[in-house]
Design a protein around this motif. Structure first.
Motif, PDB file in Angstrom:
ATOM      1  N   GLU A  20       0.837  -1.210   0.000  1.00 58.20           N
ATOM      2  CA  GLU A  20       0.000   0.000   0.000  1.00 58.20           C
ATOM      3  C   GLU A  20       0.867   1.253   0.000  1.00 58.20           C
ATOM      4  O   GLU A  20       0.610   2.213  -0.743  1.00 58.20           O
ATOM      5  CB  GLU A  20      -0.914  -0.010   1.229  1.00 58.20           C
ATOM      6  CG  GLU A  20      -1.839   1.188   1.334  1.00 58.20           C
ATOM      7  CD  GLU A  20      -2.862   1.263   0.208  1.00 58.20           C
ATOM      8  OE1 GLU A  20      -3.300   2.379  -0.125  1.00 58.20           O
ATOM      9  OE2 GLU A  20      -3.210   0.208  -0.354  1.00 58.20           O
ATOM     10  N   ARG A  23       2.467   1.770  -3.432  1.00 61.79           N
ATOM     11  CA  ARG A  23       1.508   2.365  -4.387  1.00 61.79           C
ATOM     12  C   ARG A  23       1.379   3.864  -4.157  1.00 61.79           C
ATOM     13  O   ARG A  23       1.384   4.657  -5.095  1.00 61.79           O
ATOM     14  CB  ARG A  23       0.141   1.691  -4.241  1.00 61.79           C
ATOM     15  CG  ARG A  23       0.004   0.380  -4.969  1.00 61.79           C
ATOM     16  CD  ARG A  23      -1.452  -0.029  -5.105  1.00 61.79           C
ATOM     17  NE  ARG A  23      -2.037  -0.339  -3.816  1.00 61.79           N
ATOM     18  CZ  ARG A  23      -2.011  -1.553  -3.242  1.00 61.79           C
ATOM     19  NH1 ARG A  23      -1.433  -2.556  -3.872  1.00 61.79           N
ATOM     20  NH2 ARG A  23      -2.566  -1.745  -2.063  1.00 61.79           N
ATOM     21  N   LYS A  27       2.145   7.881  -6.535  1.00 63.51           N
ATOM     22  CA  LYS A  27       0.972   8.649  -6.968  1.00 63.51           C
ATOM     23  C   LYS A  27       1.361   9.993  -7.569  1.00 63.51           C
ATOM     24  O   LYS A  27       2.323  10.621  -7.167  1.00 63.51           O
ATOM     25  CB  LYS A  27       0.008   8.846  -5.801  1.00 63.51           C
ATOM     26  CG  LYS A  27      -0.833   7.604  -5.519  1.00 63.51           C
ATOM     27  CD  LYS A  27      -1.920   7.886  -4.497  1.00 63.51           C
ATOM     28  CE  LYS A  27      -2.816   6.656  -4.349  1.00 63.51           C
ATOM     29  NZ  LYS A  27      -3.837   6.855  -3.300  1.00 63.51           N
ATOM     30  N   ASP A  34      -0.596   8.147 -13.435  1.00 68.12           N
ATOM     31  CA  ASP A  34      -1.267   7.247 -12.507  1.00 68.12           C
ATOM     32  C   ASP A  34      -1.675   5.945 -13.186  1.00 68.12           C
ATOM     33  O   ASP A  34      -1.598   4.873 -12.583  1.00 68.12           O
ATOM     34  CB  ASP A  34      -2.501   7.926 -11.904  1.00 68.12           C
ATOM     35  CG  ASP A  34      -2.167   8.699 -10.630  1.00 68.12           C
ATOM     36  OD1 ASP A  34      -1.040   8.529 -10.123  1.00 68.12           O
ATOM     37  OD2 ASP A  34      -3.019   9.454 -10.152  1.00 68.12           O
ATOM     38  N   ARG A  35      -2.109   6.033 -14.443  1.00 64.09           N
ATOM     39  CA  ARG A  35      -2.469   4.818 -15.169  1.00 64.09           C
ATOM     40  C   ARG A  35      -1.252   3.918 -15.362  1.00 64.09           C
ATOM     41  O   ARG A  35      -1.318   2.697 -15.199  1.00 64.09           O
ATOM     42  CB  ARG A  35      -3.070   5.169 -16.544  1.00 64.09           C
ATOM     43  CG  ARG A  35      -4.498   5.689 -16.492  1.00 64.09           C
ATOM     44  CD  ARG A  35      -5.201   5.532 -17.828  1.00 64.09           C
ATOM     45  NE  ARG A  35      -4.537   6.242 -18.913  1.00 64.09           N
ATOM     46  CZ  ARG A  35      -4.705   7.528 -19.207  1.00 64.09           C
ATOM     47  NH1 ARG A  35      -5.530   8.262 -18.450  1.00 64.09           N
ATOM     48  NH2 ARG A  35      -4.082   8.093 -20.214  1.00 64.09           N
ATOM     49  N   THR A  37       1.669   3.947 -13.591  1.00 66.29           N
ATOM     50  CA  THR A  37       2.200   3.408 -12.331  1.00 66.29           C
ATOM     51  C   THR A  37       1.271   2.328 -11.763  1.00 66.29           C
ATOM     52  O   THR A  37       1.741   1.372 -11.147  1.00 66.29           O
ATOM     53  CB  THR A  37       2.416   4.519 -11.287  1.00 66.29           C
ATOM     54  OG1 THR A  37       1.190   5.251 -11.086  1.00 66.29           O
ATOM     55  CG2 THR A  37       3.505   5.475 -11.736  1.00 66.29           C
ATOM     56  N   HIS A  38      -0.031   2.461 -11.995  1.00 71.49           N
ATOM     57  CA  HIS A  38      -0.965   1.410 -11.585  1.00 71.49           C
ATOM     58  C   HIS A  38      -0.647   0.119 -12.341  1.00 71.49           C
ATOM     59  O   HIS A  38      -0.672  -0.974 -11.765  1.00 71.49           O
ATOM     60  CB  HIS A  38      -2.405   1.841 -11.866  1.00 71.49           C
ATOM     61  CG  HIS A  38      -3.417   0.773 -11.560  1.00 71.49           C
ATOM     62  ND1 HIS A  38      -3.792   0.438 -10.277  1.00 71.49           N
ATOM     63  CD2 HIS A  38      -4.132  -0.061 -12.386  1.00 71.49           C
ATOM     64  CE1 HIS A  38      -4.682  -0.539 -10.311  1.00 71.49           C
ATOM     65  NE2 HIS A  38      -4.902  -0.863 -11.584  1.00 71.49           N
ATOM     66  N   TYR A  39      -0.314   0.248 -13.619  1.00 70.92           N
ATOM     67  CA  TYR A  39       0.048  -0.911 -14.436  1.00 70.92           C
ATOM     68  C   TYR A  39       1.341  -1.546 -13.906  1.00 70.92           C
ATOM     69  O   TYR A  39       1.459  -2.776 -13.833  1.00 70.92           O
ATOM     70  CB  TYR A  39       0.231  -0.479 -15.887  1.00 70.92           C
ATOM     71  CG  TYR A  39       0.681  -1.587 -16.809  1.00 70.92           C
ATOM     72  CD1 TYR A  39      -0.203  -2.565 -17.235  1.00 70.92           C
ATOM     73  CD2 TYR A  39       2.001  -1.651 -17.260  1.00 70.92           C
ATOM     74  CE1 TYR A  39       0.209  -3.585 -18.087  1.00 70.92           C
ATOM     75  CE2 TYR A  39       2.422  -2.664 -18.104  1.00 70.92           C
ATOM     76  CZ  TYR A  39       1.522  -3.630 -18.514  1.00 70.92           C
ATOM     77  OH  TYR A  39       1.932  -4.637 -19.343  1.00 70.92           O
ATOM     78  N   VAL A  41       2.513  -1.492 -10.778  1.00 69.53           N
ATOM     79  CA  VAL A  41       2.231  -2.169  -9.511  1.00 69.53           C
ATOM     80  C   VAL A  41       1.481  -3.476  -9.755  1.00 69.53           C
ATOM     81  O   VAL A  41       1.756  -4.499  -9.123  1.00 69.53           O
ATOM     82  CB  VAL A  41       1.415  -1.252  -8.566  1.00 69.53           C
ATOM     83  CG1 VAL A  41       0.931  -2.035  -7.350  1.00 69.53           C
ATOM     84  CG2 VAL A  41       2.248  -0.069  -8.124  1.00 69.53           C
ATOM     85  N   LYS A  42       0.555  -3.456 -10.714  1.00 74.10           N
ATOM     86  CA  LYS A  42      -0.272  -4.629 -10.999  1.00 74.10           C
ATOM     87  C   LYS A  42       0.559  -5.824 -11.464  1.00 74.10           C
ATOM     88  O   LYS A  42       0.225  -6.970 -11.205  1.00 74.10           O
ATOM     89  CB  LYS A  42      -1.313  -4.273 -12.066  1.00 74.10           C
ATOM     90  CG  LYS A  42      -2.367  -5.341 -12.296  1.00 74.10           C
ATOM     91  CD  LYS A  42      -3.437  -4.853 -13.263  1.00 74.10           C
ATOM     92  CE  LYS A  42      -2.877  -4.706 -14.668  1.00 74.10           C
ATOM     93  NZ  LYS A  42      -3.939  -4.403 -15.669  1.00 74.10           N
TER      94      LYS A  42
END
Length: 323
Positions: A20, A23, A27, A34-35, A37-39, A41-42
């Motif tokens: 957490e 992530r 941000k 954000d899209r 960095t979300h990818y 982390v995923k």
């Protein structure tokens, strides 16, 4: 061998909390970032690096907020280097996922790498974690130097064992060394203990890379040989040993195959057979176990505990894996 989930049980709560926080550390107010960095982390891997940080902190005094920041710093700077590497190598996949440059093109990938690097630097500066920043920055410097050294030597096909070990010490081992040193430093360990943990991580990293290089020639565990390093003209320990233990005419013949026929599957298979027949894989296995044992000797200077055993299991997982 235990699974990675079994190994991390002593620090499972800390790893979950770290996910957490990591992530949050990436941000941005820019939706595109954000899209991306979300990818990132995923598609995270087994979290081996953060586990080395947390286990090292645990046996050196205890896990705290600085430990979480140290693990995030390692991940941010390492992820930045991977994003940039994929651009340099024109690589469109990593761990079975599309790379950032494959999905968003090179310019955006380079900028994302720069962003992650800056987030790591600011995370440390904002919290006065200057010791952690120095440790990880030194590792990034060594990784760059090791990569450039390897590029230079590949061009000249001029790699013996001393050069090989220096390349992998810088390219691979320096990162795991920084994880262990960061963990110890975050727990308030003395300079002597931090250096001990750094050396521990370095030996693990060398053993890890030797094992990785063995896979290129095929083992009973992984089946069909791949020959990726041969295609890239990388001279690794199994081949170095084989070339040093054959006739001069055979050596010239094999070097010619690596230099000029490295895209031919039949020639690659010929090189792999030569390495196996000359004892290159057995020698590399012996050297890998030597570095692994030296790492255990350092680890065993610390008292027995759940974290001590967890770290031992993590070392075995990274150096005795079958893929």
């Amino acid at each position: 061998m235990l699974s990675i989930n079994d190994i991390k049980k002593p620090i499972a709560a800390d790893i979950d909390a770290f996910e957490e926080k990591f992530r949050n550390s990436m941000k941005s107010s820019v939706p595109l970032l954000d899209r991306i960095t979300h990818y990132i982390v995923k598609r995270k891997g087994k979290q081996i690096r953060p586990m080395f940080v947390f286990f090292s902190a645990s046996i050196c005094g205890g896990i705290n907020e600085a430990t979480h920041r140290g693990a995030a710093l390692v991940e941010l700077l390492h992820t930045a280097s991977l994003v940039h590497d994929d651009v340099v190598d024109n690589s469109y996949q990593r761990r079975g996922f599309f790379s950032i440059n494959a999905l968003w093109k090179n310019k955006i990938a380079v900028l994302v790498g720069d962003y992650l690097l800056s987030k790591g630097l600011l995370l440390s500066i904002d919290n006065n974690d200057f010791q952690l920043l120095r440790i990880v920055s030194d590792a990034v410097k060594q990784m760059s130097e090791g990569e450039l050294m390897q590029i230079e030597k590949v061009r000249r096909m001029d790699i013996g064992e001393p050069v090989y070990y220096e390349v992998i010490r810088q390219k691979t081992a320096s990162l795991i060394a920084s994880c262990c040193a960061c963990g110890a430093a975050s727990a308030g360990a003395s300079d002597e203990v931090i250096e001990k943990m750094r050396l521990f991580g370095e030996k693990i990293g060398i053993a890890f890379q030797i094992k990785d290089d063995m896979f290129d020639f095929g083992t009973d565990d992984v089946g069909k040989p791949l020959g990726i390093d041969i295609k890239e003209k990388k001279v690794t320990l199994p081949l170095i040993y084989a070339l040093a233990n054959c006739s001069s005419s055979e050596k010239k013949r094999v070097i010619n195959l690596v230099k000029n026929h490295n895209e031919d599957p039949k020639k690659i298979a010929e090189i792999i057979k030569f390495v196996k027949d000359t004892g290159g894989l057995q020698y590399a296995e012996t050297q890998m176990k030597k570095y692994q044992e030296e790492a255990f000797e350092i680890l065993n200077t610390f008292p027995d505990s759940d974290s001590h055993r967890g770290l031992e299991q993590l070392v075995r997982f990274t150096t005795e894996r079958d893929k």
